[in-house]
Design an enzyme around this catalytic site. Sequence first.
Site, PDB file in Angstrom:
ATOM      1  N   ARG A 277      48.780  64.674  49.714  1.00 11.72           N
ATOM      2  CA  ARG A 277      48.306  63.439  49.113  1.00 11.72           C
ATOM      3  C   ARG A 277      47.455  63.727  47.886  1.00 11.72           C
ATOM      4  NH1 ARG A 277      47.038  58.524  50.363  1.00 11.72           N
ATOM      5  NH2 ARG A 277      46.697  58.723  48.138  1.00 11.72           N
TER       6      ARG A 277
ATOM      7  N   GLU B 143      50.708  49.462  45.331  1.00  7.56           N
ATOM      8  CA  GLU B 143      49.758  49.671  46.426  1.00  7.56           C
ATOM      9  C   GLU B 143      49.301  48.321  46.960  1.00  7.56           C
ATOM     10  OE1 GLU B 143      48.907  52.572  47.676  1.00  7.56           O
ATOM     11  OE2 GLU B 143      47.252  51.933  48.967  1.00  7.56           O
TER      12      GLU B 143
ATOM     13  N   ARG C 185      48.459  56.620  43.120  1.00  8.72           N
ATOM     14  CA  ARG C 185      48.432  57.494  44.298  1.00  8.72           C
ATOM     15  C   ARG C 185      49.771  58.208  44.424  1.00  8.72           C
ATOM     16  NH1 ARG C 185      45.216  53.060  45.573  1.00  8.72           N
ATOM     17  NH2 ARG C 185      43.477  53.393  47.013  1.00  8.72           N
TER      18      ARG C 185
END
Length: 344
Positions: free
Chosen positions: A7, A77, A89
Amino acid sequence: MNICSIRGAITIEENTKENIVTNTETLLKEILTQNNINKDDIINIIFSATKDVTKAYPAIATRNLGITDCAIMCLQEMYVEDSLSMCIRIMLTANVDLKKQDIKHIYLKEAKRLRPDISLKNSSFTVAIDGPAGSGKSTVSKIISKELSFIYVDTGAMFRTITLHCLKNNIDCNDKETVTKELENISISLNFENGIQQIYLNDENVTEKIRTQEIAKNASVIAQIPSVREKLLNMQREIASKNNVIMDGRDIGTNVLPNANVKIYLDADIDERAKRRCNELALKNEKYEYDTVRQGIIDRDNADKNRKIAPLKKADDAIVINTTSLSIYEVSEKIIKIIKENIK
Ligand code: DC
């Protein structure tokens, strides 16, 4: 080789194509180099962007870096009120030569605030929370420390532990000289279980034993003795120098950690604080009289605020939160927000 997902996140300064693409490139490069990943070993990449990022797909960055042979998706998101804006992200899945626990997840720029536990891994970020008895310090500190994976240091417990030792050995807490001499026979140690402090007096766990009204009353007398404060000050600073801490007490922002990254001063009306103490006592099935509890708090406040050494006082740069009509969660949320804003 293992298949692992990594991530990361980064924020952009402006909603322009150039900003989106160059920042995504920076993030991708950092993920690949920090985890020693070969482009050919990438299986898939999912990007998400907050709803204010509209001028380009972050996936353009993958092609610029020569990553062409993997599955890619770009999504919006989920929008959460007050959440970080202008944020991209990423979740990248790849064959890697690392074990899951050695993977480095990468958070850059303002996105560091999303994961303080990762961004502050090798630092000591300090939060000082001061205020009078019953203002909510320990309850909110426990919640915040859990959420951020910080250690919660309850300095009042240290004063209480010395008090317990003195009471057990029939030492008058007003007798400064005898207490000072006795300090060499007192060994206090802390252990953190799930981030929450357990306190030991000469190897005995006294975490629960120190929570009596008698100890609370005498602790405000013990806390006026300079030798006691000096012994504990060193311990407190040592812990804060090695960990990310939420430290609560009376003189943390003014004296123990004058350079704390965040300073909070909690307060609440006397009747609200007395009510909270009574509720705690009721939960423990202890007998109490409201007026006595209330007067006890007033007396302790006076002792803590008016002592000569390190009195309870708001630090000039502390943020004051009056918790009288706020729930524990409202106070915790406010403080977490302030902490995240201060993670650079
Ligand atoms: O927060 P508490 O009730 O557990 O604190 C016990 C006593 O210790 C209280 O009277 C204030 C004192 N204390 C202090 O003087 N300095 C601190 N940093 C923490 C507590």
